[in-house]
Motif scaffolding. Structure first.
Motif, PDB file in Angstrom:
ATOM      1  N   MET A   1       0.816  -1.195   0.000  1.00  0.00           N
ATOM      2  CA  MET A   1       0.000   0.000   0.000  1.00  0.00           C
ATOM      3  C   MET A   1       0.864   1.265   0.000  1.00  0.00           C
ATOM      4  N   ASP A   2       1.935   1.233   0.764  1.00  0.00           N
ATOM      5  CA  ASP A   2       2.784   2.412   0.948  1.00  0.00           C
ATOM      6  C   ASP A   2       3.695   2.696  -0.247  1.00  0.00           C
ATOM      7  N   GLN A   3       4.079   1.671  -0.969  1.00  0.00           N
ATOM      8  CA  GLN A   3       4.905   1.830  -2.171  1.00  0.00           C
ATOM      9  C   GLN A   3       6.155   2.677  -1.929  1.00  0.00           C
ATOM     10  N   ASN A   4       6.892   2.328  -0.887  1.00  0.00           N
ATOM     11  CA  ASN A   4       8.190   2.960  -0.584  1.00  0.00           C
ATOM     12  C   ASN A   4       8.100   4.453  -0.285  1.00  0.00           C
ATOM     13  N   CYS A   5       6.960   4.939   0.138  1.00  0.00           N
ATOM     14  CA  CYS A   5       6.816   6.372   0.393  1.00  0.00           C
ATOM     15  C   CYS A   5       7.760   6.868   1.487  1.00  0.00           C
ATOM     16  N   TRP A   6       8.083   5.993   2.452  1.00  0.00           N
ATOM     17  CA  TRP A   6       8.879   6.430   3.597  1.00  0.00           C
ATOM     18  C   TRP A   6      10.328   6.734   3.241  1.00  0.00           C
ATOM     19  N   ASP A   7      10.771   6.312   2.075  1.00  0.00           N
ATOM     20  CA  ASP A   7      12.127   6.637   1.627  1.00  0.00           C
ATOM     21  C   ASP A   7      12.315   8.139   1.482  1.00  0.00           C
ATOM     22  N   SER A   8      11.236   8.849   1.200  1.00  0.00           N
ATOM     23  CA  SER A   8      11.325  10.278   0.892  1.00  0.00           C
ATOM     24  C   SER A   8      11.468  11.165   2.122  1.00  0.00           C
ATOM     25  N   PHE A   9      11.303  10.594   3.308  1.00  0.00           N
ATOM     26  CA  PHE A   9      11.315  11.410   4.520  1.00  0.00           C
ATOM     27  C   PHE A   9      12.671  11.351   5.225  1.00  0.00           C
ATOM     28  N   GLU A  10      13.139  12.533   5.579  1.00  0.00           N
ATOM     29  CA  GLU A  10      14.403  12.606   6.309  1.00  0.00           C
ATOM     30  C   GLU A  10      14.238  12.144   7.756  1.00  0.00           C
ATOM     31  N   LYS A  11      13.060  12.410   8.310  1.00  0.00           N
ATOM     32  CA  LYS A  11      12.783  12.026   9.690  1.00  0.00           C
ATOM     33  C   LYS A  11      11.349  11.524   9.799  1.00  0.00           C
ATOM     34  N   ILE A  12      11.164  10.472  10.587  1.00  0.00           N
ATOM     35  CA  ILE A  12       9.832   9.938  10.873  1.00  0.00           C
ATOM     36  C   ILE A  12       9.637   9.997  12.382  1.00  0.00           C
ATOM     37  N   PHE A  13       8.570  10.630  12.819  1.00  0.00           N
ATOM     38  CA  PHE A  13       8.289  10.769  14.248  1.00  0.00           C
ATOM     39  C   PHE A  13       7.112   9.876  14.631  1.00  0.00           C
ATOM     40  N   ALA A  14       7.298   9.041  15.631  1.00  0.00           N
ATOM     41  CA  ALA A  14       6.209   8.262  16.220  1.00  0.00           C
ATOM     42  C   ALA A  14       5.784   8.955  17.507  1.00  0.00           C
ATOM     43  N   VAL A  15       4.487   8.903  17.838  1.00  0.00           N
ATOM     44  CA  VAL A  15       3.991   9.657  18.984  1.00  0.00           C
ATOM     45  C   VAL A  15       4.229   8.954  20.315  1.00  0.00           C
ATOM     46  N   SER A  16       4.783   7.753  20.274  1.00  0.00           N
ATOM     47  CA  SER A  16       5.151   7.057  21.507  1.00  0.00           C
ATOM     48  C   SER A  16       6.186   5.988  21.173  1.00  0.00           C
ATOM     49  N   ARG A  17       6.805   5.457  22.205  1.00  0.00           N
ATOM     50  CA  ARG A  17       7.814   4.401  21.987  1.00  0.00           C
ATOM     51  C   ARG A  17       7.179   3.157  21.385  1.00  0.00           C
ATOM     52  N   GLU A  18       5.975   2.807  21.868  1.00  0.00           N
ATOM     53  CA  GLU A  18       5.312   1.619  21.324  1.00  0.00           C
ATOM     54  C   GLU A  18       4.912   1.805  19.870  1.00  0.00           C
ATOM     55  N   VAL A  19       4.464   3.011  19.516  1.00  0.00           N
ATOM     56  CA  VAL A  19       4.128   3.288  18.119  1.00  0.00           C
ATOM     57  C   VAL A  19       5.372   3.126  17.256  1.00  0.00           C
ATOM     58  N   ARG A  20       6.507   3.599  17.754  1.00  0.00           N
ATOM     59  CA  ARG A  20       7.762   3.438  17.019  1.00  0.00           C
ATOM     60  C   ARG A  20       8.100   1.961  16.826  1.00  0.00           C
ATOM     61  N   GLU A  21       7.958   1.167  17.875  1.00  0.00           N
ATOM     62  CA  GLU A  21       8.283  -0.259  17.806  1.00  0.00           C
ATOM     63  C   GLU A  21       7.420  -0.968  16.765  1.00  0.00           C
ATOM     64  N   HIS A  22       6.134  -0.640  16.737  1.00  0.00           N
ATOM     65  CA  HIS A  22       5.234  -1.325  15.808  1.00  0.00           C
ATOM     66  C   HIS A  22       5.466  -0.867  14.364  1.00  0.00           C
ATOM     67  N   PHE A  23       5.847   0.384  14.189  1.00  0.00           N
ATOM     68  CA  PHE A  23       6.193   0.844  12.841  1.00  0.00           C
ATOM     69  C   PHE A  23       7.455   0.136  12.355  1.00  0.00           C
ATOM     70  N   LEU A  24       8.442   0.026  13.227  1.00  0.00           N
ATOM     71  CA  LEU A  24       9.707  -0.607  12.837  1.00  0.00           C
ATOM     72  C   LEU A  24       9.571  -2.117  12.668  1.00  0.00           C
ATOM     73  N   ALA A  25       8.526  -2.704  13.237  1.00  0.00           N
ATOM     74  CA  ALA A  25       8.277  -4.124  12.984  1.00  0.00           C
ATOM     75  C   ALA A  25       7.920  -4.347  11.519  1.00  0.00           C
ATOM     76  N   VAL A  26       7.326  -3.313  10.887  1.00  0.00           N
ATOM     77  CA  VAL A  26       6.991  -3.374   9.464  1.00  0.00           C
ATOM     78  C   VAL A  26       8.145  -2.845   8.625  1.00  0.00           C
ATOM     79  N   TYR A  27       8.839  -1.813   9.147  1.00  0.00           N
ATOM     80  CA  TYR A  27       9.919  -1.166   8.409  1.00  0.00           C
ATOM     81  C   TYR A  27      11.197  -1.085   9.256  1.00  0.00           C
ATOM     82  N   PRO A  28      11.838  -2.182   9.535  1.00  0.00           N
ATOM     83  CA  PRO A  28      13.049  -2.153  10.375  1.00  0.00           C
ATOM     84  C   PRO A  28      14.187  -1.332   9.772  1.00  0.00           C
ATOM     85  N   GLU A  29      14.189  -1.167   8.462  1.00  0.00           N
ATOM     86  CA  GLU A  29      15.275  -0.437   7.808  1.00  0.00           C
ATOM     87  C   GLU A  29      15.268   1.058   8.120  1.00  0.00           C
TER      88      GLU A  29
END
Length: 435
Positions: free
Chosen positions: A171-199
């Motif tokens: 669905m995302d089609q590599n959109c996150w490559d374009s961002f210099e910084k990605i902010f998660a609103v909590s530590r758990e949100v960050r963990e779950h995002f990185l479970a999908v995008y560890p890179e």
């Protein structure tokens, strides 16, 4: 030279992420910044809350909720216009089919996510270049900023449990490559995002919601906080949960002139604030209220918010004989007086990012019961400023009954919650460093 900042959000309705954005914008009142906002859907009832120095870049804007009848009609027009705008019809159809196939494979159809890519591709384009472009939400906002905005630097915010919310790499089609910084609103949100995008671990940080605690406390003392007869609420409206003209308490529509609820009820009050969606698990809360009533518990449960499950929830409330016990008040202009009136704030959700409602409840000294799930765990210290419950009707009912019966504990939890100091300036600096 003033720094040009563009924020992009999907809609501007009355919900947590939108509230968090409005709070952030308050901190950016400076001659150093030229701030713009583009709303993908061009719609939402919170537009009137935008600070005067924020330039709304939509050439036309509809302030009806996307949940209202007029709002839904406007939303359909926006979808149709987006399909034809900017061309690329074959690509748009291909993306819709790809997303539909993926959702069917997972056994869960999510209409909004089905169309986010098409809406992004069919949104307005700006020729100018910005110093910083901020995608405030996942989905269309992120796709739009990544692919259709010219900016020296780009960042994105993640507000939800990415794994549970239904987003996928396809669905995302590599959109996150374009961002210099990605902010998660909590530590758990960050963990779950990185479970999908560890890179993206190195560029994904945590940015806690900014909360104007003094402003919340000030507004909690305002009169006229409760509104009846509002489109989208259950009081005095067609389709309301109680079928009574003027609301659940026989009151006339319009502002009731009192703080929060003024129904004369003398028992204990429970409060939940959140959209009426699957995520918020209001269906389970209704079952919990049925158990409490059967046990003889003298309590009334109020819910502020609206959503796509409203009709089904109203039917369930009626079927269980809870019209006077579980009251859907709809969305209100000022929710804070309701928190002050509540004996317990209940936030029993299936999953969370970081709940603005919990932060508001804590700011106003509420004893909080929350489900033991992603997002909620990071906001509550068990037994200190709140307690956790299991997300079952029995688990919720047991926790409520026990806490209602222990006034000393309720006061202790509320006082500890009220003392919490929620970060402000240090969080804002994380964003401004990108400039």
């Amino acid at each position: 030279m003033r720094k040009k900042i563009l924020f992009v959000i999907n809609t501007l309705g009355r919900a947590g992420a939108e509230t968090a954005l409005l709070e952030l914008l308050k901190f950016l009142d400076s001659p150093e910044y030229d701030i713009s906002l583009y709303v993908i859907m061009g719609q939402g009832e919170m537009a009137g809350k935008l600070p005067a120095y924020v330039r709304l870049r939509n050439p036309s804007f509809d302030e009806h909720s996307v949940l209202s009848r007029k709002g839904k009609r406007r939303m359909m027009k926006t979808v149709c216009k987006a399909f034809f705008r900017n061309g690329g019809l074959v690509k748009k159809i291909r993306n819709i089919v790809r997303n539909l196939t993926s959702m069917r494979g997972r056994g869960k159809l999510q209409t909004d996510k089905l169309l986010w890519r098409m809406l992004s591709d069919g949104s307005l384009r700006f020729e100018e270049e910005f110093d910083l472009a901020v995608a405030w939400l996942e989905g269309a906002s992120a796709y739009y900023v990544a692919e259709h905005v010219r900016a020296a630097r780009k960042c994105a915010f993640i507000h939800i449990d990415y794994e549970s919310a239904g987003y996928t790499r396809e669905m995302d089609q590599n959109c996150w490559d374009s961002f210099e910084k990605i902010f998660a609103v909590s530590r758990e949100v960050r963990e779950h995002f990185l479970a999908v995008y560890p890179e993206y671990a190195d560029k994904t940080g945590v940015f806690h919601n900014l909360v104007d605690q003094e402003g919340i406390r000030r507004r909690s003392r305002e009169r006229g906080g409760g509104f009846y007869g509002m489109e989208g609420g259950s009081n005095g409206m067609e389709g309301g949960s109680n079928g009574m003209e003027g609301g659940s308490n026989g009151m006339e529509g319009g502002s009731n002139g009192m703080e929060g609820v003024s129904d004369g009820y003398e028992g204990k009050r429970l409060l939940t604030v959140g959209r009426l969606t699957y995520q918020k698990a209001t269906d389970i809360a209704i079952d919990a209220m049925k158990i409490l009533k059967e046990r003889g518990c003298q309590a009334r449960w109020y819910v502020l918010g609206d959503g796509d499950q409203r009709g089904a929830l109203e039917k369930k409330i009626a079927a269980l004989g809870l019209k006077e016990d579980f009251v859907l008040l709809g969305a209100v202009e000022n929710p804070y007086p309701y928190y002050v009136q509540a004996d317990i704030y209940v936030h029993a959700t299936r999953f969370e990012g970081k709940s603005i409602a919990i932060q508001e409840a804590q700011t106003l000294g509420c004893a909080v019961i929350a489900s033991d799930c992603n997002g909620n765990r990071e906001q509550i210290e068990e037994g200190v400023d709140g307690i956790f419950c299991q997300l079952t009707p029995e688990g919720i009912a047991d926790s409520i009954e026990a806490l209602l019966g222990d006034e000393e504990k309720r006061k202790k939890l509320g006082k500890a919650a009220e003392r919490k100091n929620m970060a402000q300036e240090q969080e804002l600096q994380k964003l401004l460093e990108l400039l």
